[in-house]
Design a protein around this motif. Structure first.
Motif, PDB file in Angstrom:
ATOM      1  N   SER A   6       0.950  -1.248   0.059  1.00 46.37           N
ATOM      2  CA  SER A   6       0.124  -0.196   0.023  1.00 46.37           C
ATOM      3  C   SER A   6       0.814   1.157   0.014  1.00 46.37           C
ATOM      4  O   SER A   6       1.760   1.340   0.615  1.00 46.37           O
ATOM      5  CB  SER A   6      -0.837   0.036   1.013  1.00 46.37           C
ATOM      6  N   MET A   7       0.436   2.296  -0.705  1.00 39.06           N
ATOM      7  CA  MET A   7       0.985   3.607  -0.501  1.00 39.06           C
ATOM      8  C   MET A   7       1.251   3.904   0.854  1.00 39.06           C
ATOM      9  O   MET A   7       2.285   4.826   1.097  1.00 39.06           O
ATOM     10  CB  MET A   7       0.481   4.670  -1.484  1.00 39.06           C
ATOM     11  N   TRP A   8       0.571   3.456   1.608  1.00 40.79           N
ATOM     12  CA  TRP A   8       0.575   3.935   3.112  1.00 40.79           C
ATOM     13  C   TRP A   8       1.610   3.204   3.789  1.00 40.79           C
ATOM     14  O   TRP A   8       1.950   3.646   4.948  1.00 40.79           O
ATOM     15  CB  TRP A   8      -0.468   3.975   3.971  1.00 40.79           C
ATOM     16  N   GLY A   9       2.131   2.135   3.423  1.00 41.01           N
ATOM     17  CA  GLY A   9       3.245   1.302   4.323  1.00 41.01           C
ATOM     18  C   GLY A   9       2.606   0.941   5.356  1.00 41.01           C
ATOM     19  O   GLY A   9       1.678   0.532   5.808  1.00 41.01           O
ATOM     20  N   ILE A  10       3.690   1.167   6.256  1.00 36.14           N
ATOM     21  CA  ILE A  10       3.478   0.959   7.780  1.00 36.14           C
ATOM     22  C   ILE A  10       2.824   2.088   8.327  1.00 36.14           C
ATOM     23  O   ILE A  10       2.448   2.101   9.884  1.00 36.14           O
ATOM     24  CB  ILE A  10       4.803   0.641   8.428  1.00 36.14           C
ATOM     25  N   GLY A  11       2.611   3.107   7.577  1.00 36.53           N
ATOM     26  CA  GLY A  11       2.022   4.365   8.082  1.00 36.53           C
ATOM     27  C   GLY A  11       0.825   4.061   9.146  1.00 36.53           C
ATOM     28  O   GLY A  11       0.760   4.999  10.282  1.00 36.53           O
ATOM     29  N   PRO A  12      -0.223   3.596   8.639  1.00 33.31           N
ATOM     30  CA  PRO A  12      -1.394   3.483   9.742  1.00 33.31           C
ATOM     31  C   PRO A  12      -1.154   2.830  11.134  1.00 33.31           C
ATOM     32  O   PRO A  12      -1.601   3.420  11.918  1.00 33.31           O
ATOM     33  CB  PRO A  12      -2.366   2.559   8.809  1.00 33.31           C
ATOM     34  N   ILE A  13      -0.431   1.847  11.149  1.00 30.72           N
ATOM     35  CA  ILE A  13      -0.004   1.341  12.315  1.00 30.72           C
ATOM     36  C   ILE A  13       0.778   2.131  13.073  1.00 30.72           C
ATOM     37  O   ILE A  13       0.544   2.325  14.382  1.00 30.72           O
ATOM     38  CB  ILE A  13       0.937  -0.221  12.128  1.00 30.72           C
ATOM     39  N   PHE A  14       1.688   2.662  12.511  1.00 34.60           N
ATOM     40  CA  PHE A  14       2.765   3.949  13.028  1.00 34.60           C
ATOM     41  C   PHE A  14       1.998   5.036  13.630  1.00 34.60           C
ATOM     42  O   PHE A  14       1.956   5.430  14.574  1.00 34.60           O
ATOM     43  CB  PHE A  14       3.658   4.174  12.202  1.00 34.60           C
TER      44      PHE A  14
END
Length: 175
Positions: A6-14
């Motif tokens: 995903s474009m968001w990578g680990i961003g949502p979890i982070f």
């Protein structure tokens, strides 16, 4: 076929874990207000530092977000511009500039633990993104990874000085 991250990578979890920690520290700071105030420096100076950090961090975030969106849509690896400073400037903007700026503005030394928590969390989570990038871009990413600091953009200064020393040495050799 390789599955695209995903474009968001680990961003949502982070973001979720970071926001939870920041809310927790700010709640504690407000509840025990006098205990967690930074009294070493005057409030005006803390506010000034906080504003400066945010004035650096917000454009840092915007530029890196726009850059990564273009790169993601074109399936390309970005190694120039803001991505020369560090491999993850989007996360760096929050950890190094924005969150510390907020903590200084609200005058909370416990709030200054949030960037430390976020940095440690990011060091753990970013491995997944880096493994993906190595699979997709191979040695091009590995070379970039070896030459560029991960999260803290301050390693860029060391590279900048190495380049300047190298150019200076070449200039002296030509003389």
């Amino acid at each position: 076929m390789k599955q695209k991250m995903s474009m968001w990578g680990i961003g949502p979890i982070f973001a979720f874990l970071s926001i939870a920690y920041v809310v927790f520290t700010l709640a504690i700071s407000c509840y025990f207000s006098p205990v967690f105030k930074i009294s070493l420096l005057p409030q005006w100076l803390l506010s000034l530092f906080g504003i400066v950090l945010m004035l650096i961090g917000i454009p840092f975030f915007i530029v890196s977000a726009k850059t990564i969106m273009r790169a993601y849509n074109s399936d390309s690896l970005v190694t120039r511009g803001i991505y020369e400073c560090c491999r993850h400037p989007l996360y760096s903007a929050w950890v190094v500039f924005i969150v510390p700026g907020i903590a200084l503005l609200v005058n909370s030394w416990i709030g200054l633990t949030a960037p430390i928590f976020m940095y440690l969390l990011l060091c753990k989570l970013v491995i997944k993104e880096e493994e993906y990038l190595e699979r997709v871009f191979g040695s091009k990413y590995t070379d970039y990874k070896n030459a560029t600091p991960c999260i803290l953009p301050f390693g860029y200064l060391k590279r900048f000085y190495k380049k300047a020393d190298s150019a200076d040495a070449k200039g002296r050799a030509a003389d």
